[in-house]
Design a protein around this motif. Structure first.
Motif, short mmCIF file in Angstrom:
data_model
loop_
_atom_site.label_atom_id
_atom_site.label_comp_id
_atom_site.label_asym_id
_atom_site.label_seq_id
_atom_site.Cartn_x
_atom_site.Cartn_y
_atom_site.Cartn_z
N MET A 13 0.86 -1.18 0.00
CA MET A 13 0.00 0.00 0.00
C MET A 13 0.89 1.23 0.00
N VAL A 14 0.71 2.11 -0.98
CA VAL A 14 1.45 3.36 -1.04
C VAL A 14 0.55 4.46 -0.48
N LEU A 15 1.00 5.09 0.59
CA LEU A 15 0.27 6.21 1.19
C LEU A 15 0.98 7.50 0.82
N TYR A 16 0.29 8.35 0.12
CA TYR A 16 0.87 9.60 -0.38
C TYR A 16 0.36 10.76 0.47
N THR A 17 1.29 11.39 1.23
CA THR A 17 0.90 12.48 2.13
C THR A 17 1.12 13.85 1.53
N GLY A 18 1.80 13.92 0.38
CA GLY A 18 2.18 15.20 -0.21
C GLY A 18 3.69 15.29 -0.21
N GLY A 19 4.23 16.44 0.18
CA GLY A 19 5.68 16.59 0.22
C GLY A 19 6.25 16.95 -1.15
N THR A 20 7.54 17.22 -1.15
CA THR A 20 8.21 17.67 -2.37
C THR A 20 8.08 16.69 -3.52
N ILE A 21 8.07 15.40 -3.21
CA ILE A 21 8.10 14.38 -4.26
C ILE A 21 7.01 14.57 -5.31
N GLY A 22 5.83 15.01 -4.89
CA GLY A 22 4.73 15.19 -5.83
C GLY A 22 4.31 16.62 -6.05
N MET A 23 5.12 17.58 -5.58
CA MET A 23 4.75 18.98 -5.70
C MET A 23 4.80 19.47 -7.14
N GLN A 24 3.98 20.47 -7.40
CA GLN A 24 3.98 21.14 -8.69
C GLN A 24 3.93 22.64 -8.46
N ALA A 25 4.32 23.39 -9.48
CA ALA A 25 4.40 24.84 -9.36
C ALA A 25 3.02 25.45 -9.18
N SER A 26 2.95 26.44 -8.30
CA SER A 26 1.73 27.23 -8.12
C SER A 26 2.11 28.70 -8.13
N ALA A 27 1.12 29.56 -8.00
CA ALA A 27 1.39 31.00 -8.02
C ALA A 27 2.29 31.43 -6.87
N ASN A 28 2.28 30.66 -5.79
CA ASN A 28 3.08 31.00 -4.62
C ASN A 28 4.26 30.06 -4.39
N GLY A 29 4.65 29.32 -5.44
CA GLY A 29 5.76 28.39 -5.31
C GLY A 29 5.28 26.96 -5.33
N LEU A 30 6.20 26.03 -5.07
CA LEU A 30 5.86 24.62 -5.11
C LEU A 30 4.85 24.28 -4.02
N ALA A 31 3.85 23.47 -4.40
CA ALA A 31 2.78 23.10 -3.46
C ALA A 31 2.38 21.66 -3.69
N PRO A 32 1.88 20.96 -2.66
CA PRO A 32 1.42 19.58 -2.82
C PRO A 32 0.34 19.49 -3.89
N ALA A 33 0.37 18.41 -4.66
CA ALA A 33 -0.56 18.27 -5.78
C ALA A 33 -1.11 16.86 -5.86
N SER A 34 -2.38 16.75 -6.23
CA SER A 34 -3.01 15.46 -6.47
C SER A 34 -2.53 14.89 -7.80
N GLY A 35 -2.92 13.66 -8.09
CA GLY A 35 -2.61 13.04 -9.37
C GLY A 35 -1.28 12.31 -9.42
N PHE A 36 -0.67 12.07 -8.26
CA PHE A 36 0.65 11.45 -8.29
C PHE A 36 0.58 9.97 -8.65
N GLU A 37 -0.53 9.30 -8.38
CA GLU A 37 -0.63 7.89 -8.70
C GLU A 37 -0.43 7.66 -10.20
N ALA A 38 -1.07 8.47 -11.04
CA ALA A 38 -0.93 8.31 -12.48
C ALA A 38 0.51 8.55 -12.92
N ARG A 39 1.16 9.53 -12.34
CA ARG A 39 2.56 9.81 -12.69
C ARG A 39 3.45 8.66 -12.26
N MET A 40 3.16 8.07 -11.11
CA MET A 40 3.95 6.94 -10.61
C MET A 40 3.78 5.72 -11.52
N ARG A 41 2.56 5.45 -11.91
CA ARG A 41 2.31 4.31 -12.81
C ARG A 41 2.99 4.52 -14.15
N GLU A 42 2.93 5.74 -14.66
CA GLU A 42 3.56 6.03 -15.95
C GLU A 42 5.06 5.83 -15.87
#
Length: 334
Positions: A13-42
């Motif tokens: 079981m992979v539990l994704y809490t956020g953190g730098t590993i899945g962050m993406q750019a936002s207006a205020n800098g890097l921020a936690p982002a959803s959708g990491f499962e698809a990126r991991m599978r790819e």
């Protein structure tokens, strides 16, 4: 650890809490982002030579920068791990976590998950997945491969090809591929021969109030009282050297004595990267012992904080907490 001496993970079981590993750019800098499962599978699909166990994915809520980690979130993580193993039948868990408080969370989970017969691995990255020279995919795939080879039950920290015991390490660098280091701490404790049933991983836990206070030249009773009177149940006191403090300050010692009498558990750890606490070596340490301060031996700040949360969160009475603080529960004092 002897390679392959433990069962290979079959269902992670992979539990994704956020953190730098899945962050993406936002207006205020890097921020936690959803959708990491698809990126991991790819990514893993693009690496057929990387053989990993079967895995499923759970996105925790909310996704956070680990600078916002809290004991409340630790409770969510513990419950998610228990659900993955005892309900969903997974034989291991991989937790993706930001690096700033990763060592704190991994140490805390070492005490929250006592008795769990499954490996739990924490990893993350210093740079987000997909950016130039990121360490994200090597850490993630390396952790999965390590689980596939077989790891001992309990909590592990994996980073850049290295497995670390989270009760003995800390984040020591804010850059590069090796942010975590095992601290060479000493001052061993006697192994607990048995643990109260309340400490078992499948028992519900309460939130506890624990603080950390480093000593510094000039600290007085007013600063100490400010922390001790804030409603905390326990304090990790980061002392000098082998466990010394301002023992010639009667008001400071009186504040510690009042705390003991109110049931606040005070545990001394060393500010040094190496060595540990031996309160009876110097008079300045033995006076702390005399007003009720307990020895944290070679425990790191992260381990002592996590241990106190685990003991107090289990609802143990103060005398039992004080007894168990100085006994080794999961390798934190060896």
């Amino acid at each position: 650890m002897v390679p392959n001496s433990y069962p290979a993970a079959q269902h992670v079981m992979v539990l994704y809490t956020g953190g730098t590993i899945g962050m993406q750019a936002s207006a205020n800098g890097l921020a936690p982002a959803s959708g990491f499962e698809a990126r991991m599978r790819e990514y893993l699909h693009s690496q057929p030579d990387v053989v990993v166990p079967q895995w499923r994915f759970r996105e925790m809520s909310p996704l956070i920068d680990s600078a916002n980690m809290s004991p409340t979130y630790w409770q969510q993580l513990r419950e998610a791990v228990v659900d993955a193993v005892d309900v969903q039948g997974c034989d291991s868990v991989l937790i993706l976590h930001g690096t700033d408080t990763l060592a704190y969370s991994a140490a805390a989970m070492s005490f929250q998950l006592l008795g769990l017969n499954a490996p739990v691995v924490f990893t993350g990255s210093m740079l987000p997945a997909g950016v130039t020279d990121s360490d994200a995919w090597e850490n993630l795939s390396g952790a999965l491969v390590a689980l596939g080879h077989g790891l001992a039950p309990g909590v592990h920290l994996y980073f850049h090809g290295e497995l670390l015991d989270p009760t003995h390490c800390a984040k020591v660098r804010s850059f590069g591929r090796h942010p975590f280091k095992r601290l060479e701490r000493q001052g061993g404790g006697v192994k607990a021969t048995s643990l109260p049933a309340q400490l078992n991983y499948n028992q519900s836990k309460q939130l506890a109030k624990v603080a950390v206070l480093p000593l510094f030249p000039g600290i007085g009773a007013e600063q100490l009282d400010g922390v001790l009177n804030s409603g905390i149940q326990a304090l990790v006191l980061e002392c000098y050297g082998s466990g010394t403090g301002p023992s010639d300050n009667p008001e400071f010692l009186a504040a510690l004595e009042r705390a003991r009498d109110k049931g606040v558990v005070v545990v001394a750890v060393t500010q040094c990267h190496e060595g540990g606490v031996e309160l009876d070596v110097y008079e300045a340490g033995s006076r702390l012992r005399g007003v009720g301060v307990l020895s944290g031996g070679g425990m790191t700040r992260e381990a002592a904080l996590g241990k106190l949360h685990g003991l107090l969160g289990a609802g143990l009475d103060t005398s039992e907490v004080r007894r168990l603080v100085e006994l080794d529960l999961c390798g934190e004092l060896v």
